[in-house]
Scaffold this motif. Structure first.
Motif, PDB file in Angstrom:
ATOM      1  N   THR A 115      -1.899   5.587   7.129  1.00  0.00           N
ATOM      2  CA  THR A 115      -3.196   4.994   7.460  1.00  0.00           C
ATOM      3  C   THR A 115      -3.786   5.660   8.685  1.00  0.00           C
ATOM      4  O   THR A 115      -3.067   6.013   9.633  1.00  0.00           O
ATOM      5  CB  THR A 115      -3.073   3.480   7.700  1.00  0.00           C
ATOM      6  N   ARG A 142      -7.501   2.974   0.872  1.00  0.00           N
ATOM      7  CA  ARG A 142      -6.744   1.808   1.327  1.00  0.00           C
ATOM      8  C   ARG A 142      -7.434   0.503   0.903  1.00  0.00           C
ATOM      9  O   ARG A 142      -6.770  -0.459   0.548  1.00  0.00           O
ATOM     10  CB  ARG A 142      -6.563   1.856   2.844  1.00  0.00           C
ATOM     11  N   GLY A 178      -5.063  -0.417  -1.926  1.00  0.00           N
ATOM     12  CA  GLY A 178      -4.281  -1.343  -1.118  1.00  0.00           C
ATOM     13  C   GLY A 178      -4.810  -2.761  -1.170  1.00  0.00           C
ATOM     14  O   GLY A 178      -4.330  -3.598  -1.924  1.00  0.00           O
ATOM     15  N   TYR A 237       0.828  -1.211   0.000  1.00  0.00           N
ATOM     16  CA  TYR A 237       0.000   0.000   0.000  1.00  0.00           C
ATOM     17  C   TYR A 237       0.861   1.260   0.000  1.00  0.00           C
ATOM     18  O   TYR A 237       0.610   2.209  -0.758  1.00  0.00           O
ATOM     19  CB  TYR A 237      -0.925  -0.039   1.215  1.00  0.00           C
TER      20      TYR A 237
END
Length: 572
Positions: free
Chosen positions: A193, A321, A325, A171
């Motif tokens: 994050t 994400r 990700g 990510y």
């Protein structure tokens, strides 16, 4: 003549079309002309081949709404291309996609076809066998993904047996490569994050917007009628179908999320409610996995909301994400491990079990279309089971009421919609299966046919990996399991349940807690060295012998109760 067939015949290619256009095969999950081969030349120089295969649809008891959304989007996409001036060869076939293309190429004298590399391994394999038998098909890279195989291998190197893969590294690499939520080579907000900010239960803090509905048009109504008749034995229902089936509706669906749901998505993305089943989730995964929406478009739209301050950074980063990700990470894991088949030499395997079949004749017919009789099925799914789980998946997953309000609520939603959000998938449906020791392969196959957004590259690494730990920690640092406390904290399910989440043993106690402790005890030889389970194991070891006996008894009762119901046929 049905409406769709009457309209599509106007685009039926002439011999000149076949000779003078570039012909592109459109996989059943890539309906886009914004990138890829369809975007590379004028419409007047382009022809497309689309196969509507009953063999594929019969291969599993796919949710009826999954079949409707896939086939209706397929038909609408064909008409959208026809309107652009593309020549469309739309072919209905009882055979697999590869066999249908081979026969079509021979009968219509089609030139070599171009195709973006299919997302599903199953379709790639099917086309590979057809190529060995003479199908002329050139594969090109699929640009609908937000990353490439090289992006993955530059982070981790080629797949190596026995190692673990942590998504965070990938990510970070993709954030740096794309520049999304980055400024001066550093993450916006100072962190990659903000997951810790996105774990709040929903207690009616803000109004929940009613999502838009897209009533079926005449073409979709035809598909619904066909699915109800042809696939009557399949899982789920077509009732109240309202998913987007055109490009315009898909874009409207996405704009609604941006304008009304994104602002509250992050804080409540892990929350569960029986009165607001969707909460602030976009539900766009079905359209993203069909190619109607493109990953990088969604990522950029959300990043723009963060940059303008229209939505909180934590909400925007949480969504990005998941797409940039986790979604990309999972499809690379699936590709690198050949659908987890490379794990068989170092991860214990679950013994094969003959699946229940509600329509054996049609299932056999579909199997024959993919794997000729007398030969091993090359499409058979991998069966890793690092924790030795192998119990049959019980009837509760088919809608038989168990008395567990969380399970009964989520399964009812899946039967009705073919969808539930990611935490109910992980911490209710998969949590129960992992705690009880139900077959990871059966659970994977259930997700594959029960969800409208499910394909092999999605369900196999997610369920065999993160959800059940069947891969032995390839994609997760610990099993994602919990007792009743987590479900009580993150939902309102427990307040409407006959079982008491604060009691772990005895009559009326919630079985999740007893199942949790016996799961740890049962799997201690495998899991005791896991650093993330140090505290739970310390708590387990402090329990008295008497309490452990009571916990085992309650867990055994719960598993026996679930196993006592007969699994129904695939029906409404």
């Amino acid at each position: 003549m049905p409406t769709f067939q009457a309209q599509i015949e106007a685009a039926h290619p002439t011999a000149r079309d076949i000779a003078h256009r570039r012909w592109i095969y459109i996989p059943y999950d890539r309906y886009t002309d914004r990138v890829g081969p369809l975007a590379e030349q004028p419409a007047a120089e382009t022809g497309i081949v689309i196969v509507e295969s009953t063999a594929k649809a019969f291969r599993r008891p796919y949710h009826k709404k999954k079949l409707v959304v896939l086939i209706s989007n397929m038909r609408h996409f064909a008409l959208e291309q026809q309107a652009r001036g593309v020549s469309v060869l739309y072919h209905f076939s009882p055979h697999s996609h590869g066999q249908a293309l081979l026969e079509l190429q021979r009968s219509r004298h089609l030139p070599p076809l171009t195709c973006t590399t299919p997302a599903e391994r199953e379709l790639r394999l099917d086309l590979h066998f057809a190529q060995k038998n003479g199908l002329q098909l050139n594969m090109v890279e699929d640009p609908t993904w937000a990353s490439t195989t090289a992006d993955f291998t530059e982070v981790y190197g080629p797949y190596t047996a026995g190692r673990s893969y942590v998504m965070d590294r990938f990510y970070r690499r993709m954030r740096q490569k794309t520049g999304v939520l980055m400024q001066h080579a550093k993450p916006v907000g100072g962190e990659y994050t903000f997951d810790a900010e996105n774990r709040k239960p929903f207690r009616d803090q803000v109004p929940v917007p009613a999502p838009p509905r897209f009533p079926p048009d005449e073409i979709t109504e035809e598909v619904i009628a066909m699915v109800d008749e042809t696939y009557a034995h399949h899982f789920g229902t077509t009732r109240n179908f309202d998913l987007p089936c055109t490009q315009a509706d898909a874009e409207r669906f996405w704009r609604f999320f941006l304008d009304h749901q994104l602002v509250h998505f992050g804080p409540f993305e892990d929350a569960m409610r029986d009165d607001h089943l969707q909460l602030f989730h976009s539900k766009t995964s079905v359209l993203l996995n069909l190619g109607r929406l493109l990953a990088m478009d969604l990522i950029r739209d959300v990043a723009e909301r963060a940059a303008s301050g229209a939505a909180p950074l934590a909400s925007c980063e949480g969504f990005i994400r998941q797409v940039l990700g986790w979604r990309e990470f999972m499809r690379h894991i699936h590709e690198q491990t050949h659908g987890y088949r490379l794990l068989k030499d170092h991860v214990p395997q679950e013994p094969p079990r003959r699946p229940q079949e509600s329509s054996p004749d049609r299932t056999a017919e579909a199997a024959e279309a993919y794997a000729p009789s007398g030969k091993a099925d090359p499409y058979a799914g991998a069966r890793p089971s690092a924790l030795g789980a192998s119990l049959p998946l019980p009837a509760v997953y088919w809608g038989v009421k168990s008395g567990l309000h969380c399970m009964d609520t989520v399964v009812a939603q899946v039967i009705e919609e073919g969808w539930s959000h990611h935490i109910t998938r992980l911490m209710v449906l998969s949590n129960l299966a992992t705690l009880c020791g139900f077959s990871p392969r059966e659970l994977t196959d259930w997700f594959w046919f029960a969800y409208v957004d499910a394909y092999d590259w999605v369900v196999e690494p997610n369920v065999l990996g993160m959800a059940t730990y069947a891969d032995g920690g390839l994609t997760a640092t610990k099993p994602y399991v919990s007792g009743a406390a987590y479900i009580q904290r993150m939902s309102n399910f427990c307040g409407h349940c006959q079982y008491d989440p604060k009691r772990s043993t005895g009559s009326g106690s919630c079985p999740f807690t007893a199942l949790y402790w016996t799961f740890l005890e049962r799997n201690e030889p495998v899991l005791e060295g896991n650093f993330r389970l140090k505290i739970p194991y310390a708590a387990l070891h402090r329990k008295s012998s008497e309490e452990l006996v009571q916990l085992r008894t309650r867990a055994e009762e719960a598993i026996a109760h679930l196993a006592s119901f007969k699994r129904p046929e695939y029906a409404d």
